[in-house]
Design a protein around this motif. Structure first.
Motif, PDB file in Angstrom:
ATOM      1  N   GLN A   1       0.833  -1.194   0.000  1.00 41.02           N
ATOM      2  CA  GLN A   1       0.000   0.000   0.000  1.00 41.02           C
ATOM      3  C   GLN A   1       0.872   1.249   0.000  1.00 41.02           C
ATOM      4  OE1 GLN A   1      -3.327   0.067  -0.152  1.00 41.02           O
ATOM      5  NE2 GLN A   1      -3.246  -2.149  -0.368  1.00 41.02           N
ATOM      6  N   PRO A   2       0.538   2.242  -0.839  1.00 34.71           N
ATOM      7  CA  PRO A   2       1.304   3.489  -0.814  1.00 34.71           C
ATOM      8  C   PRO A   2       1.096   4.209   0.508  1.00 34.71           C
ATOM      9  CG  PRO A   2      -0.431   3.549  -2.498  1.00 34.71           C
ATOM     10  CD  PRO A   2      -0.509   2.232  -1.819  1.00 34.71           C
TER      11      PRO A   2
ATOM     12  N   ASN B   1       4.480  13.188   3.033  1.00 39.54           N
ATOM     13  CA  ASN B   1       4.589  14.240   4.038  1.00 39.54           C
ATOM     14  C   ASN B   1       3.927  13.876   5.367  1.00 39.54           C
ATOM     15  OD1 ASN B   1       5.493  15.430   1.682  1.00 39.54           O
ATOM     16  ND2 ASN B   1       3.621  16.574   1.384  1.00 39.54           N
ATOM     17  N   ALA B   2       3.729  12.585   5.629  1.00 38.18           N
ATOM     18  CA  ALA B   2       3.100  12.179   6.875  1.00 38.18           C
ATOM     19  C   ALA B   2       4.079  12.230   8.031  1.00 38.18           C
ATOM     20  CB  ALA B   2       2.521  10.771   6.743  1.00 38.18           C
ATOM     21  N   GLN B   3       5.368  12.211   7.736  1.00 43.37           N
ATOM     22  CA  GLN B   3       6.379  12.269   8.777  1.00 43.37           C
ATOM     23  C   GLN B   3       7.204  13.536   8.586  1.00 43.37           C
ATOM     24  OE1 GLN B   3       8.329   8.495   7.982  1.00 43.37           O
ATOM     25  NE2 GLN B   3       7.546   7.786   9.932  1.00 43.37           N
ATOM     26  N   THR B   4       7.830  13.986   9.643  1.00 42.70           N
ATOM     27  CA  THR B   4       8.672  15.164   9.534  1.00 42.70           C
ATOM     28  C   THR B   4      10.147  14.812   9.485  1.00 42.70           C
ATOM     29  OG1 THR B   4       8.630  15.438  11.924  1.00 42.70           O
ATOM     30  CG2 THR B   4       6.998  16.675  10.633  1.00 42.70           C
ATOM     31  N   ARG B   5      10.521  13.574   9.873  1.00 40.90           N
ATOM     32  CA  ARG B   5      11.915  13.126   9.827  1.00 40.90           C
ATOM     33  C   ARG B   5      11.946  11.693   9.314  1.00 40.90           C
ATOM     34  NH1 ARG B   5      16.000  10.396  12.330  1.00 40.90           N
ATOM     35  NH2 ARG B   5      17.989  11.491  12.539  1.00 40.90           N
ATOM     36  N   VAL B   6      12.766  11.457   8.293  1.00 41.31           N
ATOM     37  CA  VAL B   6      12.849  10.134   7.688  1.00 41.31           C
ATOM     38  C   VAL B   6      14.316   9.734   7.583  1.00 41.31           C
ATOM     39  CG1 VAL B   6      12.380   8.780   5.612  1.00 41.31           C
ATOM     40  CG2 VAL B   6      10.733  10.502   6.376  1.00 41.31           C
TER      41      VAL B   6
ATOM     42  N   SER C   1      15.333  10.881  -3.786  1.00 41.98           N
ATOM     43  CA  SER C   1      14.407  11.925  -4.217  1.00 41.98           C
ATOM     44  C   SER C   1      13.165  11.908  -3.343  1.00 41.98           C
ATOM     45  CB  SER C   1      14.017  11.732  -5.682  1.00 41.98           C
ATOM     46  OG  SER C   1      13.310  10.528  -5.832  1.00 41.98           O
ATOM     47  N   CYS C   2      12.515  13.031  -3.276  1.00 44.41           N
ATOM     48  CA  CYS C   2      11.249  13.184  -2.568  1.00 44.41           C
ATOM     49  C   CYS C   2      10.237  13.685  -3.587  1.00 44.41           C
ATOM     50  CB  CYS C   2      11.382  14.169  -1.418  1.00 44.41           C
ATOM     51  SG  CYS C   2       9.869  14.358  -0.426  1.00 44.41           S
ATOM     52  N   PRO C   3       9.062  13.117  -3.663  1.00 43.38           N
ATOM     53  CA  PRO C   3       8.546  11.984  -2.912  1.00 43.38           C
ATOM     54  C   PRO C   3       9.095  10.668  -3.430  1.00 43.38           C
ATOM     55  CG  PRO C   3       6.903  12.701  -4.482  1.00 43.38           C
ATOM     56  CD  PRO C   3       8.053  13.662  -4.578  1.00 43.38           C
TER      57      PRO C   3
ATOM     58  N   MET D   1       5.111   6.568  -2.061  1.00 42.63           N
ATOM     59  CA  MET D   1       4.180   7.584  -1.575  1.00 42.63           C
ATOM     60  C   MET D   1       3.093   7.848  -2.617  1.00 42.63           C
ATOM     61  SD  MET D   1       6.801  10.363  -0.017  1.00 42.63           S
ATOM     62  CE  MET D   1       7.860  10.003   1.351  1.00 42.63           C
ATOM     63  N   GLU D   2       1.900   8.150  -2.126  1.00 45.54           N
ATOM     64  CA  GLU D   2       0.823   8.508  -3.028  1.00 45.54           C
ATOM     65  C   GLU D   2       1.154   9.834  -3.688  1.00 45.54           C
ATOM     66  OE1 GLU D   2      -2.976   8.486  -1.169  1.00 45.54           O
ATOM     67  OE2 GLU D   2      -2.718   6.457  -0.432  1.00 45.54           O
ATOM     68  N   LEU D   3       1.028   9.896  -4.998  1.00 43.94           N
ATOM     69  CA  LEU D   3       1.399  11.109  -5.712  1.00 43.94           C
ATOM     70  C   LEU D   3       0.252  12.094  -5.884  1.00 43.94           C
ATOM     71  CD1 LEU D   3       3.762   9.617  -8.419  1.00 43.94           C
ATOM     72  CD2 LEU D   3       4.347  10.708  -6.261  1.00 43.94           C
ATOM     73  N   TRP D   4      -0.970  11.674  -5.674  1.00 47.30           N
ATOM     74  CA  TRP D   4      -2.091  12.574  -5.900  1.00 47.30           C
ATOM     75  C   TRP D   4      -2.076  13.773  -4.952  1.00 47.30           C
ATOM     76  CZ3 TRP D   4      -5.354  13.534  -1.895  1.00 47.30           C
ATOM     77  CH2 TRP D   4      -5.373  12.617  -0.860  1.00 47.30           C
ATOM     78  N   ASN D   5      -1.455  13.623  -3.796  1.00 44.55           N
ATOM     79  CA  ASN D   5      -1.431  14.732  -2.838  1.00 44.55           C
ATOM     80  C   ASN D   5      -0.002  15.183  -2.555  1.00 44.55           C
ATOM     81  OD1 ASN D   5      -0.468  12.601  -1.351  1.00 44.55           O
ATOM     82  ND2 ASN D   5      -1.693  13.034   0.451  1.00 44.55           N
ATOM     83  N   SER D   6       0.880  14.991  -3.505  1.00 43.88           N
ATOM     84  CA  SER D   6       2.290  15.252  -3.267  1.00 43.88           C
ATOM     85  C   SER D   6       2.778  16.461  -4.056  1.00 43.88           C
ATOM     86  CB  SER D   6       3.081  13.993  -3.617  1.00 43.88           C
ATOM     87  OG  SER D   6       4.334  14.036  -3.006  1.00 43.88           O
TER      88      SER D   6
END
Length: 71
Positions: A13-14, A18-23, A33-35, A39-44
């Motif tokens: 599952q994606p 941006n759900a975390q502040t430190r990775v 690269s970010c994202p 990660m789901e791209l629809w909200n990125s």
């Protein structure tokens, strides 16, 4: 609600961008690269490559997530 780390999530599952502040990032994930593809791209945001190898810590200029290179 805590979400799994997108760098180590074992599910197919994606994860939400941006759900975390430190990775934490492993050297095997460079170039980074970010994202991330998990990660789901629809909200990125647009993909941006971060100079983690040189800087060891980088903030994403779009979402503000702090990525830290772990040895």
């Amino acid at each position: 609600m805590l979400l799994p780390n997108p760098m180590t999530a074992a599910s197919d599952q994606p994860t939400q961008a941006n759900a975390q502040t430190r990775v934490s990032v492993a050297r095997t994930q460079l170039p980074f690269s970010c994202p991330q593809p998990s990660m789901e791209l629809w909200n990125s945001h647009p993909r941006v490559y971060l100079p983690l190898e040189a800087e060891r810590e980088c903030l994403c200029p779009y979402c503000g997530t702090l990525f830290v290179l772990e040895d």
